[in-house]
Structures are given as C-alpha cells and as structure tokens.
Motif scaffolding. Structure first.
Motif, PDB file in Angstrom:
ATOM      1  N   ASP A  92       0.842  -1.372   0.175  1.00  0.00           N
ATOM      2  CA  ASP A  92      -0.136   0.081  -0.071  1.00  0.00           C
ATOM      3  C   ASP A  92       0.953   0.900   0.085  1.00  0.00           C
ATOM      4  OD1 ASP A  92       0.882   0.059   2.878  1.00  0.00           O
ATOM      5  OD2 ASP A  92      -0.902   0.367   3.285  1.00  0.00           O
ATOM      6  N   SER A 125       3.130   2.289   2.288  1.00  0.00           N
ATOM      7  CA  SER A 125       3.887   2.659   3.908  1.00  0.00           C
ATOM      8  C   SER A 125       4.613   1.906   4.027  1.00  0.00           C
ATOM      9  CB  SER A 125       2.244   2.308   4.454  1.00  0.00           C
ATOM     10  OG  SER A 125       1.068   3.402   3.768  1.00  0.00           O
ATOM     11  N   TYR A 169      11.399  10.594   6.401  1.00  0.00           N
ATOM     12  CA  TYR A 169      10.198  10.944   6.594  1.00  0.00           C
ATOM     13  C   TYR A 169      10.918  12.346   7.393  1.00  0.00           C
ATOM     14  CZ  TYR A 169       8.488   6.233   6.950  1.00  0.00           C
ATOM     15  OH  TYR A 169       7.903   5.495   5.903  1.00  0.00           O
ATOM     16  N   THR A 203       6.986  -1.741  10.310  1.00  0.00           N
ATOM     17  CA  THR A 203       6.147  -1.713   9.273  1.00  0.00           C
ATOM     18  C   THR A 203       6.990  -2.369   8.287  1.00  0.00           C
ATOM     19  OG1 THR A 203       4.761   0.067  10.797  1.00  0.00           O
ATOM     20  CG2 THR A 203       4.031  -1.515   8.569  1.00  0.00           C
TER      21      THR A 203
END
Length: 236
Positions: A63, A65, A189, A135
């Motif tokens: 997705d 992410s 990030y 993740t």
C-alpha cells in the motif's frame, strides 16, 4: 563509512542457523516452505523433496506505507493459497519451515494448527520471526514481533515439543541495526532536515563503536530485545 561496525548480522546469522538445521533433516524428506515468497531458502533444501507455498498477494509495492521491496516475484510457488488452509493431506510433510512470516499473518496460531495437521508424527517445525520489527510489506504486517514466550505457550499447547529456541542478536545489535537505518529514515520521513551532516556521521560512528564493544561483552541482553528467535520443534 559504517561497514562492519554493526547491525548487519541479522540475516546472516539467521541463514547460518537455517542452513545448519536443514542439513540435519534426513535426505529425501518432504519439506514445506510455508510463506516461501521468492523461494530464497530453496538453496538449502537440495537434499530434500521441497514444496513451496505462498498466498501470492504481495507485489513489492503493497500500500506504499512503511518499508517495501519495490519488486517481489512469488510466481514460482508450488501451492498458491492461504497459509491456514493448505490443500495437502494430513501428515503429508516430514518437515515445515516458516521463515520470517508470522508477523505477516492475521492469525499465526491458526497457522501453527495447520502445520500440526500437515506434519507427520515426529516431523520437524522450523520457525523464525522477528522479536520486534518496523512496518514492512504493508498492508500485510499485523504484528511487530514474537517473544520466546509465544513459542513456549503455543507450541506446547498445540502438540509440539520444543527442541531449541535460539535468540538472534541482542539488545545492542538491535540498536546498531536501527542506527544504521537512520540516514534512510531521515531522507524518507524528515525531508526538511536533509541528510546526515558530517559531525552527525561522526557521532553515529562513535555510538556504533560503543555498541559493538557492549555487544562483545553481552551477558543475556537478548531477554530484553533481539532481532528474533530461531525455533526448532517436533510434532508429538
């Protein structure tokens, strides 16, 4: 700059343990590689009757992410199905390996029940999974990791005898691994902050050297944190 300083032993040590463990399985035994992905561990099974399974829904992009691989080819899997409903008869495998898969399963306990069904009596179950993980492969990432107590509880309750549970790495090695990831994470990030500065590289280098020294003198910090566990069990 940080080569050989730290945090690079996770995969290497896991594969060394896996290769050694697989070599001890009797030649010609039928083994299932559950959640086989790109079949990267088939190379350790040349003496075995190797069968691979994967759900074949991850494509490398997920997705978008977290951590993704960008490309992923699982088209060579022998069996394409959900890991908790594998279309094979009861007791049809002498061994099952499931390597770095459990964090991607909505119901890992159901997978253990299915492995018990598929294994012959005395058959080997070979598991590894992270103790803590970022993740990755989202949206197929459901657990951050598994402690030794997960295996001790559920393997015993579901009809397995544990032969060994081996920690991979320790607290200091885990920290080193994540510090080595810092520059990538900053670029991904913290884009306004830019890349690491020269003085920051030096500080990180010093921290990595310190963690390496602590790791060499480690005395059981894996009970707090490690990369994960290597587990060998047999079906009762």
């Amino acid at each position: 700059m940080f080569r050989n300083l730290a945090g690079t032993t996770n995969q290497r040590d896991r594969e060394k343990w896996l290769e050694k463990t697989l070599k001890n399985i009797r030649k010609g035994s039928r083994i299932l590689d559950a959640g086989a992905g790109e079949l990267q561990y088939k190379k350790f099974c040349t003496h075995l009757n190797y069968v691979s399974q994967d759900f074949c829904k991850y494509d490398g992009m997920g997705d978008g992410s977290g951590l993704q691989t960008s490309s992923w080819n699982n088209s060579k899997a022998d069996i394409k199905c959900d890991i908790i409903t594998i279309p094979e008869p009861n007791g049809s495998f002498d061994a099952i390996m499931c390597i770095e898969v459990f964090e991607h399963l909505p119901d890992p306990i159901a997978a253990l029940k299915e492995f018990n069904r598929l294994l012959s009596q005395g058959g080997y179950l070979i598991l590894t999974a992270p103790y803590a993980s970022l993740t990755h492969f989202a949206p197929f990432h459901f657990y951050s990791g598994f402690s030794r107590y997960f295996y001790q509880k559920w393997l015993n309750e579901l009809g397995f005898n544990i032969v060994e549970i081996v920690p991979n790495g320790n607290y200091f090695e885990f920290l080193r691994q994540e510090i080595l990831r810092l520059n990538y994470m900053a670029k991904e990030y913290a884009t306004k902050a830019g890349s690491l500065r020269l003085v920051e590289y030096f500080v990180i280098w010093m921290i990595l050297r310190t963690l390496k020294r602590f790791s060499k003198n480690d005395n059981g910090s894996d009970e707090v944190l490690c990369y994960g566990y290597h587990v060998l069990a047999t079906k009762r």
